[in-house]
Scaffold this active site. Sequence first.
Site, PDB file in Angstrom:
ATOM      1  CG  ASP A 142      -7.298   3.352  -0.831  1.00 43.74           C
ATOM      2  OD1 ASP A 142      -7.748   2.194  -0.783  1.00 43.74           O
ATOM      3  OD2 ASP A 142      -7.408   4.137   0.127  1.00 43.74           O
ATOM      4  CE  LYS A 180      -4.403   1.053   0.174  1.00 41.88           C
ATOM      5  NZ  LYS A 180      -5.541   0.249  -0.331  1.00 41.88           N
TER       6      LYS A 180
HETATM    7  P1  NDP Z   1     -12.892   7.945  -2.821  1.00 39.81           P
HETATM    8  O1  NDP Z   1     -11.818   8.933  -2.643  1.00 39.81           O
HETATM    9  O2  NDP Z   1     -13.441   7.724  -4.194  1.00 39.81           O
HETATM   10  O3  NDP Z   1     -14.117   8.257  -1.862  1.00 39.81           O
HETATM   11  C1  NDP Z   1     -13.967   8.328  -0.485  1.00 39.81           C
HETATM   12  C2  NDP Z   1     -15.286   8.692   0.152  1.00 39.81           C
HETATM   13  O4  NDP Z   1     -15.165   8.544   1.562  1.00 39.81           O
HETATM   14  C3  NDP Z   1     -15.668  10.137  -0.096  1.00 39.81           C
HETATM   15  O5  NDP Z   1     -17.065  10.260  -0.087  1.00 39.81           O
HETATM   16  C4  NDP Z   1     -15.038  10.841   1.105  1.00 39.81           C
HETATM   17  O6  NDP Z   1     -15.662  12.082   1.441  1.00 39.81           O
HETATM   18  C5  NDP Z   1     -15.257   9.832   2.215  1.00 39.81           C
HETATM   19  N1  NDP Z   1     -14.185   9.964   3.187  1.00 39.81           N
HETATM   20  C6  NDP Z   1     -12.853   9.748   2.987  1.00 39.81           C
HETATM   21  N2  NDP Z   1     -12.134  10.000   4.085  1.00 39.81           N
HETATM   22  C7  NDP Z   1     -13.022  10.382   5.015  1.00 39.81           C
HETATM   23  C8  NDP Z   1     -12.905  10.752   6.368  1.00 39.81           C
HETATM   24  N3  NDP Z   1     -11.703  10.804   6.982  1.00 39.81           N
HETATM   25  N4  NDP Z   1     -14.053  11.062   7.032  1.00 39.81           N
HETATM   26  C9  NDP Z   1     -15.263  11.027   6.390  1.00 39.81           C
HETATM   27  N5  NDP Z   1     -15.437  10.673   5.114  1.00 39.81           N
HETATM   28  C10 NDP Z   1     -14.340  10.360   4.434  1.00 39.81           C
HETATM   29  O7  NDP Z   1     -12.299   6.591  -2.238  1.00 39.81           O
HETATM   30  P2  NDP Z   1     -12.787   5.083  -2.479  1.00 39.81           P
HETATM   31  O8  NDP Z   1     -14.246   5.032  -2.682  1.00 39.81           O
HETATM   32  O9  NDP Z   1     -11.890   4.482  -3.496  1.00 39.81           O
HETATM   33  O10 NDP Z   1     -12.407   4.408  -1.077  1.00 39.81           O
HETATM   34  C11 NDP Z   1     -13.323   4.294   0.012  1.00 39.81           C
HETATM   35  C12 NDP Z   1     -12.876   3.194   0.938  1.00 39.81           C
HETATM   36  O11 NDP Z   1     -12.846   1.947   0.230  1.00 39.81           O
HETATM   37  C13 NDP Z   1     -11.474   3.347   1.537  1.00 39.81           C
HETATM   38  O12 NDP Z   1     -11.478   2.776   2.830  1.00 39.81           O
HETATM   39  C14 NDP Z   1     -10.617   2.491   0.613  1.00 39.81           C
HETATM   40  O13 NDP Z   1      -9.445   2.052   1.268  1.00 39.81           O
HETATM   41  C15 NDP Z   1     -11.566   1.341   0.358  1.00 39.81           C
HETATM   42  N6  NDP Z   1     -11.306   0.536  -0.837  1.00 39.81           N
HETATM   43  C16 NDP Z   1     -11.162   1.107  -2.065  1.00 39.81           C
HETATM   44  C17 NDP Z   1     -10.962   0.307  -3.172  1.00 39.81           C
HETATM   45  C18 NDP Z   1     -10.873   0.869  -4.550  1.00 39.81           C
HETATM   46  O14 NDP Z   1     -10.735   0.094  -5.488  1.00 39.81           O
HETATM   47  N7  NDP Z   1     -10.967   2.168  -4.745  1.00 39.81           N
HETATM   48  C19 NDP Z   1     -10.823  -1.155  -3.050  1.00 39.81           C
HETATM   49  C20 NDP Z   1     -11.064  -1.661  -1.721  1.00 39.81           C
HETATM   50  C21 NDP Z   1     -11.274  -0.826  -0.664  1.00 39.81           C
HETATM   51  P3  NDP Z   1     -14.893  13.451   1.064  1.00 39.81           P
HETATM   52  O15 NDP Z   1     -14.911  13.531  -0.423  1.00 39.81           O
HETATM   53  O16 NDP Z   1     -15.699  14.507   1.734  1.00 39.81           O
HETATM   54  O17 NDP Z   1     -13.506  13.327   1.631  1.00 39.81           O
HETATM   55  O1  2IT Z   2      -7.897  -1.496  -0.770  1.00 39.43           O
HETATM   56  C1  2IT Z   2      -7.851  -1.991  -1.906  1.00 39.43           C
HETATM   57  O2  2IT Z   2      -8.011  -3.200  -2.114  1.00 39.43           O
HETATM   58  C2  2IT Z   2      -7.609  -1.083  -3.045  1.00 39.43           C
HETATM   59  N1  2IT Z   2      -7.517   0.129  -2.848  1.00 39.43           N
HETATM   60  C3  2IT Z   2      -7.446  -1.641  -4.434  1.00 39.43           C
HETATM   61  C4  2IT Z   2      -6.047  -2.124  -4.657  1.00 39.43           C
HETATM   62  C5  2IT Z   2      -5.720  -2.537  -6.060  1.00 39.43           C
HETATM   63  O3  2IT Z   2      -4.539  -2.865  -6.258  1.00 39.43           O
HETATM   64  O4  2IT Z   2      -6.578  -2.574  -6.941  1.00 39.43           O
END
Ligand code: NDP
Ligand code: 2IT
Length: 449
Positions: free
Chosen positions: A169, A129
């Site tokens: 992420d 990561k």
């Molecule tokens: P994005 O940046 O696309 O979206 C994040 C969302 O979460 C936004 O709505 C944001 O609001 C909110 N958010 C982030 N940080 C905070 C915080 N500290 N407090 C409150 N709200 C918060 O990210 P993703 O959708 O990609 O990721 C979301 C989660 O999913 C994370 O935990 C990530 O690790 C996990 N994840 C992502 C994957 C991927 O493929 N993208 C795969 C597996 C897991 P705001 O815009 O106001 O900050």
């Molecule tokens: O938390 C996760 O699994 C991710 N942000 C996706 C990682 C990836 O390599 O696609």
Amino acid sequence: MDHIAEKLQPILRTIEHRNAGEVEFHQAAREVLESLGRVIERHPQYSDEALIERICEPERQIIFRVPWIDDKNQVQINRGFRVQFNSALGPYKGGLRFHPSVNVGIIKFLGFEQTFKNALTGMPIGGGKGGSDFDPKGKSDREVMRFCQSFMIELHRHIGEYVDVPAGDIGVGAREIGFMFGMFKRLNNRYEAGVLTGKALSYGGSRARKEATGFGTVYFVQSMLERRNTGFDGKRCVVSGSGNVAIYAMEKIMAFGGKVIACSDSGGYIVDEAGIDLDLVKQIKETRRGRIAEYVDLKGGAARFVKGGSIWDVPCEIALPCATQNELGAAAAKTLIENGVIAVAEGANMPCMPQAVQIFQAAGVLFAPGKAANAGGVATSALEMQQNASRDSWSFDKTEKKLAEIMYGIHEICHETAEEYGAPDNYVLGANIAGFVRVAEAMDAMGII
Ligand code: NDP
Ligand code: 2IT
């Protein structure tokens, strides 16, 4: 949840001592160690030769300076990270997070979780990561580009399709991956498509990667619900966040007949009893990079915005935390249960605090941990790597079908493992043990590494 077996307690103490102050990493390690007592009781060889200690220590941690110039011609300095946690099963694989809260402990917990998650997919990917405390919010495209280029000028020497394959992420999507890929290609004079995933379709991205994490989480929930002879049909669902994972979780819930009534961002949450208008959320979030509060004025009707507050106060049967770590604590878990929740799945990484997980499990709520439920994103990244390696590009349907099979497979192995270890329905135990055993067997076969 089990207590940590006596034999494993010194391991946690060492982790806490050696990684002082890294509370999220301690939390993630504690949860896995709680599950491993049952494994070493049956298979003592898994604790021989300091195997668990080795799994808890990252193979390599890189921290670097990222200088860049903002639109006012001022020099800005951020900090970059890459934690290459475990490469027993394949090249390090995991996302990059750009958020002001990023520090080494957060990246380390994410890399640790990623190692077991990636093992659960059954695909040849290790765990890693990275990211930065850079905040993309309010920055111009040019500022984001200059930051990404500077970040890659340092990171490029540490990654490669056989070495380490970053992706997105929080705060990192196709725009950022594009800027980073462009700089990697220039620095290496090499078109190495498989060095990053989450690329745009125009230069080697995979169909269904953008949708994969959210879709996958919903597939996992569907499998859990099936075991209780029910489905999404007509159920009230609440999804926190409104980013990549949340948007596509909502899309799939709706396709399966569920009704999403609330979502959020860090400013607060919206409730729309008529059902969230997803096209409008996409317009606000994906097209304009706006705030979720804007939904209410644009939608009208009975939609309302609650500034701050807890989205988990909204009564629902299915709750999917899809924003960030530790966003759902004990009080919220109790409220959800009082309001009749039947299933909770972590679309985000570690969004539920340990007490909340305990409360759900004690109440018989179906609970899916992130390392199983959100593995669809990284699994589809591995499918992107396959397409890049074979210079191929698959249809959306073909890719999504593979994603669905992988998610059903992860559900199966978590469920079966939990049953085998005497705790049917405990997906936390099932995911931790099944993921651990895959990594441990590979490491064991390779000697002391
Ligand atoms: P994005 O940046 O696309 O979206 C994040 C969302 O979460 C936004 O709505 C944001 O609001 C909110 N958010 C982030 N940080 C905070 C915080 N500290 N407090 C409150 N709200 C918060 O990210 P993703 O959708 O990609 O990721 C979301 C989660 O999913 C994370 O935990 C990530 O690790 C996990 N994840 C992502 C994957 C991927 O493929 N993208 C795969 C597996 C897991 P705001 O815009 O106001 O900050
Ligand atoms: O938390 C996760 O699994 C991710 N942000 C996706 C990682 C990836 O390599 O696609």
